[in-house]
Design an enzyme around this catalytic site. Sequence first.
Site, mmCIF file in Angstrom:
data_model
loop_
_atom_site.group_PDB
_atom_site.id
_atom_site.type_symbol
_atom_site.label_atom_id
_atom_site.label_comp_id
_atom_site.label_asym_id
_atom_site.label_seq_id
_atom_site.Cartn_x
_atom_site.Cartn_y
_atom_site.Cartn_z
ATOM 1 C CG ASP A 1 -7.950 -2.880 -2.766
ATOM 2 O OD1 ASP A 1 -9.095 -2.419 -2.733
ATOM 3 O OD2 ASP A 1 -6.933 -2.168 -2.765
ATOM 4 C CG HIS B 1 -2.059 0.961 1.141
ATOM 5 N ND1 HIS B 1 -1.931 2.297 1.445
ATOM 6 C CD2 HIS B 1 -3.356 0.781 0.758
ATOM 7 C CE1 HIS B 1 -3.096 2.897 1.260
ATOM 8 N NE2 HIS B 1 -3.974 2.008 0.844
#
Length: 435
Positions: A369, A311
Amino acid sequence: MSDATSPRTARLSVPGREPVELPILESTMGPGVIDVRGLYSATGLFTYDPGYTSTASCQSKITFIDGEKGILLHRGYRIEDLAEKCSYLEVCYLLLRGELPTRAQLDEFVHHITYHTMVHEQISYLFRGFRRDSHPMAVMIGVVGALSAFYYEDLDVDDPHQRMIVTHRLIAKVPTIAAMAYKYSVGQPFMYPRNDLDYASNFLHMMFAVPCEPYKVNPVMARALDKILILHADHEQNASTSTVRLVGSTGASPYAAIAAGIAALWGPAHGGANEAVLNMLKQIGSVSNIKSFLEKVKDKDSNTRLMGFGHRVYKNYDPRAAVLKKSADEVLAELGKKHNPLLEIAKELEKIALEDEYFVKRKLFPNVDFYSGIILEALGIPTRMFTAIFAMARTVGWIAQWNEMIEDPQQKIGRPRQLYVGERERPFVPIEARG
């Protein structure tokens, strides 16, 4: 809270000029910032920061992220606690008002949202202008933006009452529009919202019910969706949120600003990542293929990417991923799909990646996700709708950030500077004289 009279300063030396003292603004959590607003007048120089990754464009009280420790706070509350103990609309109230609601306050807020869920009947005609196979995000950008043509009185963004109404409308109507986009794509009639259902259940009803027979929402599925909405509600100054603030800084219609946020979210590097995760798991196809797939990921020449890991902000385990990992197990157990092939691939992929020195060294941990796509597919939601649901969840974060921006007396119209590296001024040459 930041204070422009902070006693700390940063000293900047510029060749040919006297040293410049720049104030350091203190934060309640996380790093402070150097106030460079007076830099140009003092030095004739701007700062250069592609992607604004080292620049704070605003002050905010809404969300705080500590990427090194894997912490996400909304108004000071940990995301794990909110996801386990609150409803999505309860978190919406928190993001918008700054405090968790009392029972009476929540009931009133839910009432306002519930009775704004219908859209103007003429909006249904807009869908006929789209191809049936249009991506739902393309449809949502157009239809949400068109709300400004139906609710034009909300253009007075300085009126707190009108901002409150537009807030209720957007949180209520975006799920209706998202469900309509799906129904249009499959050729089914639009389903009106139901005021007797909670927020997540109402969306599932609008997605999957048909007029010819009753549809009963599974509470386990509704709660799983509610958690996904909570975990995606806000995430500090990301690309789509910054887009909403930038558009909103011009005084544009809030519906236009939210439509711009949806457009920014659509990109695979942002909101489209969970769709990319599911496509990756399908590409892998089997647990036995994971190791060979990861070898391709390590090969820079293969152009194979590991989706759902790592991320921009988190350098540790994404706290939202841990919540969704548990939720995925609950959903698949409820559906009797404990041995779902995609979940098996996902879990084994996570296990191998977390033990592989290549990924550990690069701090590539699973993010939100990674599991959200698995859950959404288990709920029967098609892959092309994943990002639309992300937009539905993030609407409250966008509108909370937009409200905060409007109320900030220091906020100005967004106008980034540039480092110009093009041609110097030169004389114009008539076309007849150009060789």
